[in-house]
Design a protein around this motif. Structure first.
Motif, PDB file in Angstrom:
ATOM      1  N   VAL A  34      14.017  -6.425  -5.471  1.00  0.00           N
ATOM      2  CA  VAL A  34      12.775  -5.673  -5.272  1.00  0.00           C
ATOM      3  C   VAL A  34      11.577  -6.614  -5.400  1.00  0.00           C
ATOM      4  N   PHE A  35      11.621  -7.506  -6.397  1.00  0.00           N
ATOM      5  CA  PHE A  35      10.524  -8.452  -6.599  1.00  0.00           C
ATOM      6  C   PHE A  35      10.302  -9.297  -5.352  1.00  0.00           C
ATOM      7  N   TRP A  36      11.357  -9.883  -4.823  1.00  0.00           N
ATOM      8  CA  TRP A  36      11.208 -10.719  -3.630  1.00  0.00           C
ATOM      9  C   TRP A  36      10.799  -9.886  -2.425  1.00  0.00           C
ATOM     10  N   ARG A  37      11.225  -8.640  -2.397  1.00  0.00           N
ATOM     11  CA  ARG A  37      10.855  -7.741  -1.290  1.00  0.00           C
ATOM     12  C   ARG A  37       9.340  -7.523  -1.216  1.00  0.00           C
ATOM     13  N   VAL A  38       8.673  -7.396  -2.370  1.00  0.00           N
ATOM     14  CA  VAL A  38       7.248  -7.037  -2.370  1.00  0.00           C
ATOM     15  C   VAL A  38       6.325  -8.244  -2.465  1.00  0.00           C
ATOM     16  N   MET A  39       6.828  -9.390  -2.941  1.00  0.00           N
ATOM     17  CA  MET A  39       5.949 -10.533  -3.153  1.00  0.00           C
ATOM     18  C   MET A  39       5.346 -11.065  -1.855  1.00  0.00           C
ATOM     19  N   VAL A  40       6.089 -10.999  -0.772  1.00  0.00           N
ATOM     20  CA  VAL A  40       5.555 -11.470   0.509  1.00  0.00           C
ATOM     21  C   VAL A  40       4.331 -10.647   0.901  1.00  0.00           C
ATOM     22  N   ALA A  41       4.425  -9.329   0.730  1.00  0.00           N
ATOM     23  CA  ALA A  41       3.293  -8.460   1.068  1.00  0.00           C
ATOM     24  C   ALA A  41       2.106  -8.731   0.158  1.00  0.00           C
ATOM     25  N   VAL A  42       2.358  -8.961  -1.134  1.00  0.00           N
ATOM     26  CA  VAL A  42       1.269  -9.271  -2.062  1.00  0.00           C
ATOM     27  C   VAL A  42       0.524 -10.521  -1.609  1.00  0.00           C
ATOM     28  N   SER A 185       2.529  -2.899  -3.606  1.00  0.00           N
ATOM     29  CA  SER A 185       3.306  -4.128  -3.719  1.00  0.00           C
ATOM     30  C   SER A 185       2.996  -4.847  -5.033  1.00  0.00           C
ATOM     31  N   ALA A 186       1.728  -4.850  -5.438  1.00  0.00           N
ATOM     32  CA  ALA A 186       1.340  -5.517  -6.682  1.00  0.00           C
ATOM     33  C   ALA A 186       1.964  -4.827  -7.896  1.00  0.00           C
ATOM     34  N   VAL A 187       1.899  -3.508  -7.928  1.00  0.00           N
ATOM     35  CA  VAL A 187       2.516  -2.759  -9.040  1.00  0.00           C
ATOM     36  C   VAL A 187       4.023  -2.989  -9.051  1.00  0.00           C
ATOM     37  N   GLY A 214      13.854 -13.876   3.721  1.00  0.00           N
ATOM     38  CA  GLY A 214      14.138 -12.949   4.810  1.00  0.00           C
ATOM     39  C   GLY A 214      13.943 -11.506   4.409  1.00  0.00           C
ATOM     40  N   ILE A 215      14.287 -11.163   3.168  1.00  0.00           N
ATOM     41  CA  ILE A 215      14.086  -9.795   2.683  1.00  0.00           C
ATOM     42  C   ILE A 215      12.601  -9.434   2.723  1.00  0.00           C
ATOM     43  N   GLY A 216      11.771 -10.319   2.182  1.00  0.00           N
ATOM     44  CA  GLY A 216      10.336 -10.056   2.163  1.00  0.00           C
ATOM     45  C   GLY A 216       9.719 -10.031   3.542  1.00  0.00           C
ATOM     46  N   LEU A 217      10.099 -10.994   4.375  1.00  0.00           N
ATOM     47  CA  LEU A 217       9.520 -11.096   5.713  1.00  0.00           C
ATOM     48  C   LEU A 217       9.934  -9.919   6.594  1.00  0.00           C
ATOM     49  N   SER A 218      11.223  -9.578   6.586  1.00  0.00           N
ATOM     50  CA  SER A 218      11.691  -8.468   7.424  1.00  0.00           C
ATOM     51  C   SER A 218      11.085  -7.146   6.973  1.00  0.00           C
ATOM     52  N   ALA A 219      10.930  -6.961   5.653  1.00  0.00           N
ATOM     53  CA  ALA A 219      10.326  -5.734   5.141  1.00  0.00           C
ATOM     54  C   ALA A 219       8.863  -5.635   5.563  1.00  0.00           C
TER      55      ALA A 219
END
Length: 260
Positions: A34-42, A185-187, A214-219
């Motif tokens: 989950v962390f890696w999923r949202v960090m790209v957006a942050v 994403s920050a929360v 890839g998880i962060g970018l694709s999301a």
């Protein structure tokens, strides 16, 4: 709009595949994922805000935090489901968010959907039952562990529906989409980092880096394509085509993961 939602469905499928693969291959917890999923957006949305001089200040911080916590809970439960259930089953359970969103709209906003909407909701609940029964009764006992995984997956759909309802509220307050996504994403990044620290981190390696990136970018690409699809496309057509994520995930699971 149709083209954008197909792109979003492909990207969401890629995200699910990478989450499942990273969990299996590198034993990464769903909190880390989950962390890696949202960090790209942050990082990306934060950089864009600084570049285009967009303000992150808001008069609705409590509402953003509430939406962020609800969305984070849904995302954690969703990733748990992906790592413990067949890919298509986990995604289908998460897509029950539409059912819960409609029910919560009735309870919270006192909306009165027409009869055809209630019939669609009942059909959706029947679909949930049809998905669960072959997935968990074909050669398997309804064991406590399997039942728990299914309920967790269903919980992700409930939390996602509640989060979408909060997004609607923030939109009515005049909050732009990018700011809603950034605060969520920050929360999620803060909460998942705390949970991952308690569960134990796995240091990213050269081998795992393509997975987490890839998880962060694709999301992020999926979210952008989804937003664009609803902006320019026909709402009901886009909503119907969004279920291609389930189709793509089922095909991948059947062809490469041996899931039936």
């Amino acid at each position: 709009g149709s083209g954008c939602i197909i792109v979003a469905a492909v990207c969401f499928t890629v995200m699910g595949v990478l989450v499942k693969a990273a969990g299996r291959r590198f034993a990464m917890s769903h909190y880390e994922l989950v962390f890696w999923r949202v960090m790209v957006a942050v990082l990306v949305l934060g950089f864009q805000a600084a570049l285009f001089k967009r303000s992150l200040k808001t008069r609705h911080l409590k509402a953003h935090i509430g939406r962020g916590l609800t969305g984070t809970a849904g995302l954690v439960l969703f990733f748990y489901g992906i790592t413990h259930l067949p890919l298509a089953t986990a995604i289908t359970l998460n897509y029950t968010s539409a059912v819960f969103l409609a029910l919560l709209s009735v309870l919270v906003y006192r909306e009165r959907p027409p009869l055809r909407i209630w019939l669609a909701l009942l059909a959706g609940l029947g679909g949930i039952a049809l998905i669960l029964r072959p997935a968990f009764h074909s050669g398997q006992e309804w064991a406590a562990g399997v039942r728990t995984h299914a309920l967790v997956g269903l919980g992700s759909g409930f939390c996602a529906g509640a989060a979408y309802l909060q997004v609607r509220g923030l939109s009515r307050m005049g909050e732009p989409t990018w700011r809603v996504v950034w605060y969520f994403s920050a929360v999620a990044a803060v909460v998942s980092a705390i949970l991952a620290s308690r569960a134990g981190w796995h240091r990213p390696s050269l081998e795992s880096l393509p997975y987490v990136a890839g998880i962060g970018l694709s999301a992020m690409l999926a979210q952008l394509a989804l937003t664009r699809a609803y902006q320019v496309g026909r709402t009901f057509t886009v909503a119907a085509l969004s279920y291609l994520t389930v189709v793509f995930s089922a095909l991948y699971g059947a062809l490469w993961l041996g899931e039936t």
